[in-house]
Design an enzyme around this catalytic site. Sequence first.
Site, PDB file in Angstrom:
ATOM      1  N   GLY A 190       0.835  -1.203   0.000  1.00 51.93           N
ATOM      2  CA  GLY A 190       0.000   0.000   0.000  1.00 51.93           C
ATOM      3  C   GLY A 190       0.861   1.240   0.000  1.00 51.93           C
ATOM      4  O   GLY A 190       2.053   1.165   0.328  1.00 51.93           O
TER       5      GLY A 190
ATOM      6  N   SER B 141     -22.817  -4.941 -25.827  1.00 48.63           N
ATOM      7  CA  SER B 141     -22.040  -3.930 -26.533  1.00 48.63           C
ATOM      8  C   SER B 141     -21.164  -4.496 -27.644  1.00 48.63           C
ATOM      9  O   SER B 141     -20.859  -3.823 -28.595  1.00 48.63           O
ATOM     10  CB  SER B 141     -21.130  -3.220 -25.541  1.00 48.63           C
ATOM     11  OG  SER B 141     -20.218  -4.147 -24.986  1.00 48.63           O
ATOM     12  N   GLY B 142     -20.744  -5.724 -27.546  1.00 47.27           N
ATOM     13  CA  GLY B 142     -19.709  -6.226 -28.440  1.00 47.27           C
ATOM     14  C   GLY B 142     -18.456  -6.501 -27.617  1.00 47.27           C
ATOM     15  O   GLY B 142     -17.550  -7.185 -28.056  1.00 47.27           O
ATOM     16  N   GLY B 143     -18.443  -5.979 -26.384  1.00 46.48           N
ATOM     17  CA  GLY B 143     -17.325  -6.227 -25.484  1.00 46.48           C
ATOM     18  C   GLY B 143     -17.433  -7.612 -24.857  1.00 46.48           C
ATOM     19  O   GLY B 143     -18.479  -8.248 -24.918  1.00 46.48           O
ATOM     20  N   VAL B 144     -16.317  -8.052 -24.235  1.00 49.04           N
ATOM     21  CA  VAL B 144     -16.235  -9.418 -23.718  1.00 49.04           C
ATOM     22  C   VAL B 144     -17.210  -9.681 -22.570  1.00 49.04           C
ATOM     23  O   VAL B 144     -17.882 -10.714 -22.538  1.00 49.04           O
ATOM     24  CB  VAL B 144     -14.805  -9.700 -23.196  1.00 49.04           C
ATOM     25  CG1 VAL B 144     -14.676 -11.109 -22.677  1.00 49.04           C
ATOM     26  CG2 VAL B 144     -13.797  -9.440 -24.274  1.00 49.04           C
ATOM     27  N   ASP B 145     -17.299  -8.725 -21.623  1.00 48.64           N
ATOM     28  CA  ASP B 145     -18.087  -8.997 -20.419  1.00 48.64           C
ATOM     29  C   ASP B 145     -19.561  -9.209 -20.746  1.00 48.64           C
ATOM     30  O   ASP B 145     -20.177 -10.173 -20.288  1.00 48.64           O
ATOM     31  CB  ASP B 145     -17.933  -7.859 -19.401  1.00 48.64           C
ATOM     32  CG  ASP B 145     -16.479  -7.595 -19.056  1.00 48.64           C
ATOM     33  OD1 ASP B 145     -15.659  -8.496 -19.317  1.00 48.64           O
ATOM     34  OD2 ASP B 145     -16.160  -6.514 -18.553  1.00 48.64           O
ATOM     35  N   SER B 146     -20.127  -8.305 -21.552  1.00 48.81           N
ATOM     36  CA  SER B 146     -21.560  -8.467 -21.845  1.00 48.81           C
ATOM     37  C   SER B 146     -21.778  -9.680 -22.749  1.00 48.81           C
ATOM     38  O   SER B 146     -22.807 -10.345 -22.668  1.00 48.81           O
ATOM     39  CB  SER B 146     -22.148  -7.199 -22.463  1.00 48.81           C
ATOM     40  OG  SER B 146     -21.568  -6.904 -23.699  1.00 48.81           O
TER      41      SER B 146
ATOM     42  N   LYS C 149     -11.191 -10.532 -15.449  1.00 49.04           N
ATOM     43  CA  LYS C 149     -11.298 -10.540 -16.914  1.00 49.04           C
ATOM     44  C   LYS C 149     -10.773 -11.841 -17.536  1.00 49.04           C
ATOM     45  O   LYS C 149     -11.409 -12.418 -18.408  1.00 49.04           O
ATOM     46  CB  LYS C 149     -10.489  -9.345 -17.446  1.00 49.04           C
ATOM     47  CG  LYS C 149     -10.711  -9.029 -18.886  1.00 49.04           C
ATOM     48  CD  LYS C 149     -12.015  -8.324 -19.032  1.00 49.04           C
ATOM     49  CE  LYS C 149     -12.109  -7.428 -20.207  1.00 49.04           C
ATOM     50  NZ  LYS C 149     -13.243  -6.512 -20.035  1.00 49.04           N
TER      51      LYS C 149
ATOM     52  N   CYS D 125       5.179  -6.208   1.645  1.00 47.99           N
ATOM     53  CA  CYS D 125       5.533  -4.786   1.591  1.00 47.99           C
ATOM     54  C   CYS D 125       4.883  -4.014   2.754  1.00 47.99           C
ATOM     55  O   CYS D 125       5.255  -4.204   3.898  1.00 47.99           O
ATOM     56  CB  CYS D 125       5.140  -4.230   0.221  1.00 47.99           C
ATOM     57  SG  CYS D 125       5.975  -2.682  -0.159  1.00 47.99           S
ATOM     58  N   TYR D 126       3.896  -3.172   2.494  1.00 49.92           N
ATOM     59  CA  TYR D 126       3.235  -2.459   3.598  1.00 49.92           C
ATOM     60  C   TYR D 126       2.684  -3.456   4.619  1.00 49.92           C
ATOM     61  O   TYR D 126       2.729  -3.213   5.829  1.00 49.92           O
ATOM     62  CB  TYR D 126       2.111  -1.577   3.036  1.00 49.92           C
ATOM     63  CG  TYR D 126       1.388  -0.740   4.073  1.00 49.92           C
ATOM     64  CD1 TYR D 126       1.983   0.389   4.632  1.00 49.92           C
ATOM     65  CD2 TYR D 126       0.103  -1.080   4.502  1.00 49.92           C
ATOM     66  CE1 TYR D 126       1.326   1.150   5.582  1.00 49.92           C
ATOM     67  CE2 TYR D 126      -0.566  -0.325   5.462  1.00 49.92           C
ATOM     68  CZ  TYR D 126       0.048   0.789   5.991  1.00 49.92           C
ATOM     69  OH  TYR D 126      -0.611   1.550   6.934  1.00 49.92           O
TER      70      TYR D 126
ATOM     71  N   GLU E  70       3.794 -11.368  -6.110  1.00 51.45           N
ATOM     72  CA  GLU E  70       2.687 -11.471  -7.073  1.00 51.45           C
ATOM     73  C   GLU E  70       3.017 -10.923  -8.459  1.00 51.45           C
ATOM     74  O   GLU E  70       2.312 -11.224  -9.412  1.00 51.45           O
ATOM     75  CB  GLU E  70       1.431 -10.771  -6.517  1.00 51.45           C
ATOM     76  CG  GLU E  70       1.498  -9.245  -6.417  1.00 51.45           C
ATOM     77  CD  GLU E  70       2.188  -8.728  -5.142  1.00 51.45           C
ATOM     78  OE1 GLU E  70       2.969  -9.480  -4.534  1.00 51.45           O
ATOM     79  OE2 GLU E  70       1.962  -7.563  -4.778  1.00 51.45           O
TER      80      GLU E  70
ATOM     81  N   HIS F 262       7.520  -8.074  -3.777  1.00 51.70           N
ATOM     82  CA  HIS F 262       6.174  -8.437  -4.258  1.00 51.70           C
ATOM     83  C   HIS F 262       6.201  -9.783  -4.986  1.00 51.70           C
ATOM     84  O   HIS F 262       6.563  -9.837  -6.155  1.00 51.70           O
ATOM     85  CB  HIS F 262       5.650  -7.356  -5.216  1.00 51.70           C
ATOM     86  CG  HIS F 262       5.292  -6.098  -4.511  1.00 51.70           C
ATOM     87  ND1 HIS F 262       4.054  -5.870  -3.982  1.00 51.70           N
ATOM     88  CD2 HIS F 262       6.029  -5.006  -4.198  1.00 51.70           C
ATOM     89  CE1 HIS F 262       4.033  -4.692  -3.393  1.00 51.70           C
ATOM     90  NE2 HIS F 262       5.213  -4.149  -3.511  1.00 51.70           N
TER      91      HIS F 262
END
Length: 508
Positions: free
Chosen positions: A49, A217-222, A364, A76-77, A165, A163
């Site tokens: 953080g 929309s044409g996007g991946v999520d929808s 995603k 880290c933090y 990750e 880190h």
Amino acid sequence: MIAVVDYGSQYSHLIARRIRSLGVASEIISPQKNTLELKNIEGIILSGGPSSVYKNRSPRLSDSLLKLNVPILGICYGMQLLAEYFGGRVAKSKSREYGKETIFVNQGNDLFKGLSKRETVWLSHGDKVEKLPKEFRSISSSRSCPIAGFFNRNKNIYAVQFHPEVVHTENGQTVLKNFVFKICRAKKSWNVKDQATKIIKDLREEIGSEKVLIGVSGGVDSLVAANLLHRAIGNKLYAVFIDHGLLRKDEAEEVEVFYKKGGFKHFLKVDASKLFLKKLKGVTDPEGKRKIIGYTFIKVFEDVAKTLGKKDKIAFFAQGTIYPDRIESGASSKQAAKIKSHHNLVLPKKLKFQVIEPLADFYKDEVREIGERLRLPKESLFRHPFPGPGLAVRILGEVSPNRLEILQEADAIYIEELKRAKLYDKIWQAFAALVPVKSVGVMGDSRTYQYMISLRAVTSVDGMTADWFKMPLDVLERVSSRIVNEVKGVNRVVYDITQKPPATIEYE
Ligand code: XMP
């Protein structure tokens, strides 16, 4: 389940993603979360953080987390919080460490099993632990940080300054794996591909015999959300696609064909392009353009929903919200939520729908995996991100039909050449932008005075930071020559070599 407490690091989401990729469930929680609500916790990771533990208003480690009595890993933090909590000392470091460093590792503990004595890691800190808390032992050190990790086996508490990750920490995944399996003894409980069946079953139960409306929309999520719903409830799904006229070349037709071929009985394409262009006429201010588009979009959608509602009683409204859109705790997630708010349609309260979000627990890349399980085409699943306001944010100044067409043509050539050169999948996002400044050129024997196209291609993990893609020169040459030859109104092409920050990815 491994809980990741988010103290505002830009990498908190990455930690949860890495844990899930080990097959173990992971959730991000805020430092204020009531720990009594937490179920099946097998371990806790404290994220990094931007704060300093010795400052008054910095987030603290809550006693209740320790009372859960499960293994803890501070990063880290998170490490500095643990040091302070158990009576060590944290202070500002004389020399900040930022980027790749070598650390020296003591392998005699479960966290570092399988690591070498020297490891390449990613560090990003201005504070350091100067004095170890009592009963803790140091397990790694770096050039300017003698205590770069510590542990206490009895308490099952481990901490690292680096880190694990991020990909630049070469054996970071081994460290996380050791923590999850050797120290927490967590069970494998997460398999994204299996989730598709479960989501479909849950949707069926939740929706019953009701009808559902979704904006696509044409996007991946929808796309993935709509297909999950379609498998779950078939013809009781109403998919509405509003074409605001600011899409890429041929995109509106492609989306329509795709859904119709997919057997969506109630697929409604609303061509509102004239309305949007009329509203945008004469508007040059970037925020003004965004506001007009957002407002008009909601208005059009509302009208469609009302009309549909008169004919068929629709109870639910489905959104393609994904996990990072939902998390409100850390600074990075707030930022992500802000970016997304533009295109995640938020319905006005007066339309009385219940909201369902089939993808609300997924990242995603997981959404894409679910899409693969549904056998949706790779080309749609691995498409570059596209902003809600569409090409309007890639045309500086006024959006006119002529400028829109020029940009659509130039962009189509650019993307076609990237695919042909097999570069499209190596790039996080690529597009053309129209700089409506005219400059002089010469074509044949005549002088021209036309617009400029700027080509952008970036590599990134999540769009928060980005580097420009080192494009092979022959590809640039081909794209440039095709654009000036084939697109009327353009006589100059430039390649954008700015990072984010300081530039943004989009132009407005
Ligand atoms: P910037 O330009 O802020 O973009 O560096 C970061 C990422 O977010 C996308 N973006 C948007 N997406 N609605 C969206 O859905 C928007 O208004 C919007 N603005 C930017 C952008 O394409 C990039 O992937």
